[in-house]
Write an enzyme that holds these catalytic residues in place. Structure first.
Site, PDB file in Angstrom:
ATOM      1  CB  SER A   1      -0.889  -0.182   1.215  1.00  0.00           C
ATOM      2  OG  SER A   1      -0.210  -0.056   2.471  1.00  0.00           O
TER       3      SER A   1
ATOM      4  CG  ASP B   1      -4.675   5.756   6.063  1.00  0.00           C
ATOM      5  OD1 ASP B   1      -3.718   5.698   6.656  1.00  0.00           O
ATOM      6  OD2 ASP B   1      -5.016   5.008   5.071  1.00  0.00           O
TER       7      ASP B   1
ATOM      8  CG  HIS C   1      -1.429   3.599   4.155  1.00  0.00           C
ATOM      9  ND1 HIS C   1      -2.714   3.509   4.648  1.00  0.00           N
ATOM     10  CD2 HIS C   1      -0.755   2.611   4.027  1.00  0.00           C
ATOM     11  CE1 HIS C   1      -2.859   2.130   4.374  1.00  0.00           C
ATOM     12  NE2 HIS C   1      -1.645   1.681   3.966  1.00  0.00           N
TER      13      HIS C   1
END
Ligand code: NAG
Ligand code: NAG
Ligand code: NAG
Length: 373
Positions: free
Chosen positions: A43, A338, A341
């Site tokens: 991610s 968030d 990240h």
């Protein structure tokens, strides 16, 4: 970290995609000296694969606002408010728009390479985790390598099986990957020392991918290490009952998890040293994401950060990307977007350190070119 889904590689859309790239010769780079970037990761590097693949089954919060709001002005499938390290690197090398492999649809889309990174990916595959009672994600580095081999095969078929090697003047960005092997295990409450024992297997997977890619013709790599995840709100919240002695007095981060990341990075850098000795004709840059991000935690104000240990978007009740989630006014002052990240602002600092130093070894990435054949 992404939900579960059954894995069906959407590689069919790639048919004919890269024909033009090969048919017109390999072209000359617009700027700098790499012609394209092939990128692998999780991610921290996905620019749209996961959201694209999961859209029809279970739409992911990563595909919802306010993701993407700082730079793109819309969700792009990046797990941040804006650009990632790979975007800044591509921009600097004159190779903007390294298209996510599942998202590209036409030949022009892959002229600058392709991004195979996908949210939730681990370095190890399902076999490794099943043996440990962890049944976690269908995406691994093996999955991405499979997509990559298929992509290369299609390039070669389109070119009648001949032609130049698209890897010889490419930059391969391998990682960050492996962080999820640890994240998922810690999330399941696995004992710390058990997870620590995963490190050699994770680094083996990375090294095996480097070896395979060199065998296929790759000549230049940038390989990032793990982040200081003891500073991530996700960890700070999960382990918030920790005793005072568990915290780093200077940064407020959880020391044990940062030492874990340092251990991973030591094993990785030792392996990269060995790979450089085995392949003196190949450029391998270690990207010290850990050092770059630590420089922020140690002196946040110097770089304009006021909330380094906090997340800008969402909370444990209403996560970022869910309807009604809270979002801060100025993400560029936050360390975390968030909870899991980093913000674009953090990625920008990391990319700067990797491209221009001091957070790259043995040379800043911007000073490298594919070695002459
Ligand atoms: C990159 O992609 C975006 C969105 O698809 C497009 O608007 C932009 O023109 C592209 N940039 C380059 C340099 O191709
Ligand atoms: C899974 O990983 C193991 C260890 O690296 C490897 O031997 C095996 O071939 C992999 N399986 C798949 C399906 O890629
Ligand atoms: C989480 O965010 C929601 C939505 O903004 C808010 O209503 C709620 O009070 C927040 N919860 C906590 C514990 O901060």
């Amino acid at each position: 970290m992404g939900g579960r889904l059954s894995f069906s590689p959407a590689v069919a859309v790639l048919c004919c995609a890269a024909a033009a790239l090969v048919a017109t010769g390999l072209g000359s780079p617009a700027q700098g000296c790499y012609s394209r970037i092939f990128s692998f990761g999780d991610s921290l590097t996905d620019t749209g694969n996961y959201v694209h693949l999961t859209a029809s089954k279970s739409p992911s919060p990563y595909g919802e606002p306010p993701y993407g709001r700082t730079f793109f002005g819309r969700p792009t499938g990046r797990a941040s408010d804006g650009r990632l390290v790979i975007d800044f690197i591509a921009q600097e090398l004159g190779l903007a728009n390294v298209t996510a492999i599942q998202v590209g649809t036409g030949p022009a889309d892959f002229q600058h390479g392709a991004n195979f990174a996908i949210i939730s990916s681990t370095a190890n595959n399902a076999t490794f985790f099943a043996g440990k009672g962890l049944d976690i994600t269908p995406f691994s580095l093996d999955t991405q390598m499979l997509w990559f081999r298929t992509h290369l095969q299609q390039l070669s078929l389109q070119n009648g099986g001949g032609g130049g090697n698209v890897l010889s003047d490419a930059l391969v960005a391998l990682g960050e990957i492996g962080g999820n092997d640890y994240n998922f295990a810690f999330t399941k409450g696995m004992p710390r020392e058990t997870v620590r024992a995963f490190v050699p297997a994770v680094v083996d997977k990375l090294a095996a991918a480097v070896e395979e890619l060199i065998g296929m013709g790759a000549r230049a790599f940038v390989v990032p290490g793990n982040l200081p995840f003891g500073c991530a709100p996700l960890y700070l919240q999960r382990f918030r009952g920790a005793g005072a002695g568990e915290y780093d007095g200077q940064t407020g981060c959880l020391s044990w998890f940062n030492r874990f990341a340092e251990y991973h990075n030591r094993v990785l850098t030792a392996r990269l040293d060995a790979l450089r000795r085995l392949h003196p004709d190949v450029t391998i840059v270690y990207a010290d994401w850990y050092g770059a991000m630590t420089s922020i935690f140690q002196a946040p104000g110097k770089l304009g950060f006021t909330n380094v240990l906090r997340q800008c978007c969402g909370n444990q009740t209403v996560p970022c990307g869910k309807a009604g989630c809270a979002v801060c006014d100025d993400p560029s002052t936050y360390g975390s977007w968030d909870g899991t990240h980093p913000t674009e602002a953090v990625y920008k600092v990391i990319a700067g350190g990797v491209l221009h130093g001091p957070h790259a070894y043995p040379v800043p990435l911007a000073k490298t070119c594919p070695p002459p054949s």
